[in-house]
Design a protein around this motif. Structure first.
Motif, short mmCIF file in Angstrom:
data_model
loop_
_atom_site.label_atom_id
_atom_site.label_comp_id
_atom_site.label_asym_id
_atom_site.label_seq_id
_atom_site.Cartn_x
_atom_site.Cartn_y
_atom_site.Cartn_z
N UNK A 421 0.77 -1.36 0.01
CA UNK A 421 0.06 0.03 -0.09
C UNK A 421 0.95 1.46 0.02
N UNK A 422 2.24 1.21 0.19
CA UNK A 422 3.12 2.45 0.20
C UNK A 422 3.17 2.87 -1.44
N UNK A 423 2.66 4.16 -1.81
CA UNK A 423 2.92 4.51 -3.17
C UNK A 423 4.37 5.08 -3.32
N UNK A 424 4.86 4.76 -4.54
CA UNK A 424 5.94 5.29 -5.07
C UNK A 424 5.84 6.48 -6.11
N UNK A 439 10.65 2.63 -17.06
CA UNK A 439 9.36 2.68 -16.27
C UNK A 439 8.53 1.35 -16.23
N UNK A 440 8.70 0.95 -17.47
CA UNK A 440 7.99 -0.62 -17.51
C UNK A 440 8.51 -1.44 -16.77
N UNK A 441 9.68 -1.66 -16.06
CA UNK A 441 10.26 -2.53 -15.42
C UNK A 441 9.64 -2.16 -13.75
N UNK A 442 9.23 -1.28 -13.56
CA UNK A 442 9.03 -0.93 -11.91
C UNK A 442 7.80 -0.63 -11.93
N UNK A 443 7.44 -0.79 -10.58
CA UNK A 443 5.76 -0.45 -9.98
C UNK A 443 5.88 0.89 -9.60
N UNK A 444 5.49 1.93 -10.39
CA UNK A 444 5.47 3.42 -10.20
C UNK A 444 4.10 4.09 -9.96
N UNK A 445 3.72 4.93 -8.89
CA UNK A 445 2.49 5.45 -9.00
C UNK A 445 2.46 6.78 -9.44
N UNK A 467 6.33 18.77 -21.07
CA UNK A 467 5.63 18.36 -19.99
C UNK A 467 4.25 17.95 -20.39
N UNK A 468 3.75 18.10 -21.59
CA UNK A 468 2.58 17.43 -22.16
C UNK A 468 3.04 16.17 -22.58
N UNK A 469 4.05 15.79 -23.16
CA UNK A 469 4.36 14.50 -23.57
C UNK A 469 4.75 13.78 -22.36
N UNK A 470 5.24 14.18 -21.28
CA UNK A 470 5.42 13.34 -20.38
C UNK A 470 4.05 12.87 -19.59
N UNK A 471 3.34 13.92 -19.62
CA UNK A 471 1.84 13.71 -18.90
C UNK A 471 1.05 12.75 -19.59
N UNK A 472 1.06 12.76 -20.84
CA UNK A 472 0.41 11.76 -21.74
C UNK A 472 1.05 10.46 -21.78
N UNK A 473 2.43 10.26 -21.81
CA UNK A 473 3.06 8.82 -21.82
C UNK A 473 2.86 8.37 -20.32
N UNK A 474 2.86 9.26 -19.12
CA UNK A 474 2.71 8.51 -18.25
C UNK A 474 1.29 7.94 -17.73
N UNK A 475 0.38 8.62 -18.16
CA UNK A 475 -1.15 8.21 -18.17
C UNK A 475 -1.25 6.85 -19.02
N UNK A 476 -0.64 6.83 -20.19
CA UNK A 476 -0.77 5.38 -20.91
C UNK A 476 -0.16 4.30 -20.10
N UNK A 477 0.83 4.74 -19.10
CA UNK A 477 1.45 3.62 -18.40
C UNK A 477 0.72 3.68 -16.83
N UNK A 478 -0.34 4.24 -16.78
CA UNK A 478 -1.10 4.32 -15.59
C UNK A 478 -0.50 4.85 -14.42
N UNK A 479 0.42 5.99 -14.72
CA UNK A 479 1.28 6.94 -13.71
C UNK A 479 0.55 8.30 -13.63
N UNK A 480 0.23 8.55 -12.41
CA UNK A 480 0.06 9.95 -12.09
C UNK A 480 1.09 10.86 -12.25
N UNK A 481 0.83 12.16 -12.66
CA UNK A 481 1.81 13.08 -12.65
C UNK A 481 1.50 14.26 -11.61
#
Length: 526
Positions: A421-424, A439-445, A467-481
């Motif tokens: 339950x600890x977020x990263x 990022x695909x090799x790690x569990x990141x929140x 910034x927009x590219x990072x946000x879009x890519x992160x969301x594709x990996x289910x990672x919040x920004x």
């Protein structure tokens, strides 16, 4: 062949009573006759370990066989010779061990001082410069920790060979100990020549070391000091080269730096911090402040980052930028981090139970804490469970460079604590060498976009596109920004338009004391 050759080969006494008739002397009868030698008695000199050290021989002008008294004399002479030879060999061995490194066969600190003293005396006499370079392998400890000391020894031996191949024969290379080496340039003193050799060393040592059929990379940092410009005695010269080498490491490693007077000031400042920091840890001269992380759409505080502050009794507040790297180097970071965790987890539990049940406090971690299979990090999760504190009350911020190591134990550690339950969060994303491939090799929140991107953001800037590219890519990996360093309303609006939901920065709130942070929580609750 002959008496002595046979004795040396067999390790046994050889008595030749008559050279003219003995088969050992068949080829040298005429030579013996001219020398008026008729008999030869040869005795082996045997070491205490049973090895033949040499032979002791007596030649006679007449054919004869030694009597008992002569045998005793021969044995006495041989024994005295053995003692002399073994003592000489022992003295040579003792001198070798006292002056040379047993692993690399380079001169050690003791012999280096002798060489330097002679070199400085000569440089002073002829009024020339002398150059000393200190070389240290980058992240060598990781080689020992991950592959074992045998692999580390292999790297050190190979490193010493590469160093010797890069310098001239009249220049001195020595090993001080560990992964530190010294090079003394006796004839090359022009800055451009020194720089060329430095770059040659950097290039040679950056090449992979083949260990267990795998490529291991271990670059080097080099610091250079000049005699007499930077120092006139050995200890100061070495210390200044060491300071230059330390600066080379802080500048990113794998490079060369030269001593400057500012380094002396920085060194003294660092020594003060080291001394004061040990006292600070013992006396707990720290406190935490909390900077809110808010939902940019509704301004609700959903998280906060715990930031350590050092209250020095005489110097006031000491910046974490100044003391955290030193704490990592001298081995105090684990103890400091343990204190931060205990304070933040208790505070988070209180605030969740009193004001905001979903509040999460994030804690910065050091790559050092992920050594030893992440034992300290894992113990935090167990501690929360034992204290009946929700693991969701705490999240951990890691550096993106930690992901580059891509070691199985780091993957396992992050996965294990995240499952509890600890977020990263990845802190300062975009400033290092990370990529989404890691990022695909790690569990990141969460990804925290570094403030350098946010500060430069505008409607037409490349930083906005990044910034927009990072946000879009992160969301594709289910990672919040989370965007760090938001200071203007324009930055906030542009981030919202780009799809960033969470933010942190002075526009939203500065780091706050416990009381002031509670006031915000109370206002939000009402």
């Amino acid at each position: 062949m002959g008496s002595c050759g046979t004795t040396a080969y067999t390790g046994k006494r050889v008595i030749v009573t008559d050279i003219t008739s003995h088969p050992y002397w068949g080829s040298w009868k005429d030579l013996a006759s001219k020398a008026e030698i008729a008999a030869c008695w040869s005795e082996p000199i045997i070491s205490n370990q049973g090895n033949v050290l040499g032979t002791f021989s007596i030649y006679k002008r007449k054919t004869s066989t030694p009597n008992n008294a002569e045998f005793k004399l021969i044995e006495q002479f041989t024994n005295i010779t053995r003692i002399a030879i073994e003592r000489e060999k022992a003295d040579q061995l003792i001198w070798q061990q006292a002056n040379y490194d047993s692993l690399t066969s380079l001169p050690n600190r003791n012999l280096l001082h002798e060489h330097l003293k002679s070199a400085i005396d000569n440089a002073q006499r002829v009024k020339q410069q002398l150059v000393v370079a200190m070389l240290d392998l980058d992240k060598f400890k990781d080689v020992n920790d991950s592959l074992g000391h045998e692999a580390g020894d292999h790297v050190l031996i190979e490193c010493s060979k590469r160093i010797k191949n890069c310098i001239r024969k009249n220049e001195i290379a020595a090993r001080l100990g560990g992964d530190e080496f010294i090079i003394v340039f006796l004839g090359t003193t022009l800055p451009e020549d020194i720089d060329n050799i430095g770059q040659k060393l950097i290039s040679a040592l950056a090449q992979p070391y083949v260990i267990q059929e795998k490529n291991v990379y271990c670059s080097a940092s080099i610091g250079i000091a000049f005699y007499p410009d930077d120092a006139t005695d050995i200890d100061t010269l070495l210390r200044n080269a060491d300071q230059a080498m330390y600066r080379a490491k802080t500048r990113g490693r794998n490079n060369v730096d030269y001593f400057t007077e500012n380094m002396r000031t920085d060194f003294l400042k660092r020594m003060d911090i080291v001394q004061d920091l040990r006292v600070a840890v013992a006396q707990k001269q720290f406190h935490l402040v909390y900077q809110p992380i808010v939902n940019l759409q509704n301004q609700q505080i959903i998280k906060a980052e715990a930031l350590i502050r050092w209250d020095h009794p005489d110097k006031g507040l000491v910046s974490p930028i100044d003391f955290i790297p030193i704490a990592e180097e001298i081995g105090l970071i684990n103890e400091i981090s343990e204190w931060v965790f205990n304070q933040a987890s208790q505070q988070a539990n209180f605030w969740r139970n009193t004001y905001s049940p979903d509040l999460t406090i994030s804690i910065n971690t050091s790559p050092v804490q992920f050594k030893n299979k992440g034992a300290q990090i894992k113990s935090w999760a167990e501690s929360l469970i034992l204290q009946d504190i929700s693991c969701e009350a705490i999240s951990l911020e890691i550096t993106e460079n930690l992901l580059m190591e891509n070691q199985a134990e780091i993957v396992d550690t992050l996965s294990e604590i995240r499952q509890k339950g600890i977020a990263i969060s990845i802190d300062d994303f975009g400033t290092g060498y990370c990529s989404f491939a890691y990022l695909k090799n790690y569990s990141i929140d969460y990804l925290k976009i570094d403030k350098s991107f946010v500060h430069a953001i505008s409607s037409e800037s490349k930083d906005a596109a990044l910034c927009e590219a990072i946000i879009v890519m992160a969301k594709k990996l289910n990672i919040e920004v989370i965007a760090e360093g938001i200071e203007t309303e324009q930055q906030k609006q542009l981030l919202l338009q780009a799809g960033c939901l969470f933010g942190q920065g002075y526009l939203l709130a500065k780091p706050l004391s416990i009381d002031n942070f509670e006031k915000l929580l109370i206002e939000q609750d009402t």
